[in-house]
Design an enzyme around this catalytic site. Sequence first.
Site, PDB file in Angstrom:
ATOM      1  N   HIS A  52       0.696  -1.575  -0.023  1.00 45.41           N
ATOM      2  CA  HIS A  52      -0.500  -0.224   0.331  1.00 45.41           C
ATOM      3  C   HIS A  52       0.658   1.191   0.117  1.00 45.41           C
ATOM      4  O   HIS A  52       2.216   1.374   0.811  1.00 45.41           O
ATOM      5  CB  HIS A  52      -0.903   0.359   0.890  1.00 45.41           C
ATOM      6  CG  HIS A  52      -1.706  -0.684   1.644  1.00 45.41           C
ATOM      7  ND1 HIS A  52      -2.771  -1.725   0.500  1.00 45.41           N
ATOM      8  CD2 HIS A  52      -1.228  -2.121   2.185  1.00 45.41           C
ATOM      9  CE1 HIS A  52      -3.242  -2.586   1.122  1.00 45.41           C
ATOM     10  NE2 HIS A  52      -2.620  -3.187   1.857  1.00 45.41           N
ATOM     11  N   GLU A 111      -1.692  -0.202   8.561  1.00 53.20           N
ATOM     12  CA  GLU A 111      -2.153  -1.431   8.651  1.00 53.20           C
ATOM     13  C   GLU A 111      -1.275  -2.119  10.299  1.00 53.20           C
ATOM     14  O   GLU A 111      -0.651  -2.114   9.964  1.00 53.20           O
ATOM     15  CB  GLU A 111      -2.635  -1.908   8.048  1.00 53.20           C
ATOM     16  CG  GLU A 111      -2.024  -2.825   7.065  1.00 53.20           C
ATOM     17  CD  GLU A 111      -2.757  -3.342   5.936  1.00 53.20           C
ATOM     18  OE1 GLU A 111      -3.186  -3.110   5.125  1.00 53.20           O
ATOM     19  OE2 GLU A 111      -2.464  -4.637   5.641  1.00 53.20           O
ATOM     20  N   HIS A 159       3.783  -7.483   1.466  1.00 54.68           N
ATOM     21  CA  HIS A 159       3.413  -7.990   2.825  1.00 54.68           C
ATOM     22  C   HIS A 159       1.755  -9.297   1.861  1.00 54.68           C
ATOM     23  O   HIS A 159       1.264  -8.907   0.796  1.00 54.68           O
ATOM     24  CB  HIS A 159       2.534  -7.144   3.763  1.00 54.68           C
ATOM     25  CG  HIS A 159       1.402  -7.124   3.707  1.00 54.68           C
ATOM     26  ND1 HIS A 159       1.869  -5.503   2.793  1.00 54.68           N
ATOM     27  CD2 HIS A 159      -0.288  -6.589   2.930  1.00 54.68           C
ATOM     28  CE1 HIS A 159       0.185  -5.303   2.502  1.00 54.68           C
ATOM     29  NE2 HIS A 159      -0.639  -5.421   2.501  1.00 54.68           N
ATOM     30  N   ARG A 195      -1.039  -4.767  -6.171  1.00 51.91           N
ATOM     31  CA  ARG A 195      -1.020  -6.504  -6.420  1.00 51.91           C
ATOM     32  C   ARG A 195       0.270  -6.150  -7.259  1.00 51.91           C
ATOM     33  O   ARG A 195       0.664  -6.313  -9.020  1.00 51.91           O
ATOM     34  CB  ARG A 195      -2.362  -7.259  -6.663  1.00 51.91           C
ATOM     35  CG  ARG A 195      -2.695  -8.292  -5.818  1.00 51.91           C
ATOM     36  CD  ARG A 195      -4.057  -8.641  -6.967  1.00 51.91           C
ATOM     37  NE  ARG A 195      -5.379  -8.154  -5.912  1.00 51.91           N
ATOM     38  CZ  ARG A 195      -7.079  -7.844  -7.127  1.00 51.91           C
ATOM     39  NH1 ARG A 195      -6.658  -7.879  -8.144  1.00 51.91           N
ATOM     40  NH2 ARG A 195      -7.102  -7.253  -6.113  1.00 51.91           N
TER      41      ARG A 195
HETATM   42 ZN    ZN Z   1      -2.621  -5.006   3.337  1.00 50.08          ZN
END
Ligand code: ZN
Length: 317
Positions: free
Chosen positions: A99, A116, A174, A194
């Site tokens: 991200h 996150e 991740h 992605r």
């Molecule tokens: Zn994520």
Amino acid sequence: MAVYKLKPAFKDYIWGGTRLRDDFGKQCDLEKIAESWELSCHKDGESTIDGGEADGLTLSQLIEKQGKGILGTDCDKFEDFPILIKLIDAKDNLSVQVHPDNDYAQRVEGEYGKTEMWYIVDCDEGATLLYGFKKEISKDEFARRIEDNTLLEVTNAVPVKKGDVFFIRAGTLHAIGKGILIAEIQQNSNTTYRIYDYGRVGSDGKPRQLHIEKAKDVTALRPAQPYPETPIEQMSGYTQKLLSKCEYFTTYALDIDSKAVLKADEKSFVNLLVLEGEGNIIAEKTESFKKGDSLFITASTGEFAVEGKCRAILTKV
Ligand code: ZN
């Protein structure tokens, strides 16, 4: 000054399972429930108020109606609602992804970036996830390994167990691995780049879109930086452990034995996400809760009591 029970929005992404319905009592007609968005004002899936005089309002409608004051003064610096909290049931591997940070996301996507945090609620034996790189690599090597499908040779696979915590700063590569059920606390963003999707196809039979160029822009090509380990603090009637604290959210794991007196001060609302057990939350009224419930407690509610035996994640801004 109030406590609201929330109903989540659901997502049936291809890698999801059925545990959120089977084990967490979520009521949803989708065949797979990959994610439940338990505290959300995001346009892609809003939480709604469940019960009481505000029943059926979305969380953003409630905020609009009652004013931003119910979020607390620490939210003043955010134009939009700052965080998003989810339960994620990964029956299969999630794509390898990254991200962007705020600067990049606001410039390119028109929304917040995403830092996150994951709390491992449950996992199969031997489950692993992907967390950053084993060692620093060059941009050229990153590009080549994406090209020739050897990226997973240099990424860091970590075995997990219940209760583990992963802090994922924006830019950290991740992937949640199969057999893991996670509580995710994140910035209020739905921007994901992605990089690798195990060659899978989406529900339309086509490979899901990759975002290689953007991922190259934002990926930190080095080992991830975990949040430092913190002690378990013994409080009266419960224990608490700080899981992470950053400029967007502060999150604790609480294990309540019989009763905990907690507080929502003028600075921030509080979210309680119940992972195990059941009980009552007592503020101006009493509200019962059980495993899987998400409770939104407005800023300036003051002290409130949680009675019962339960494990919960407490998040504030
Ligand atoms: Zn994520």
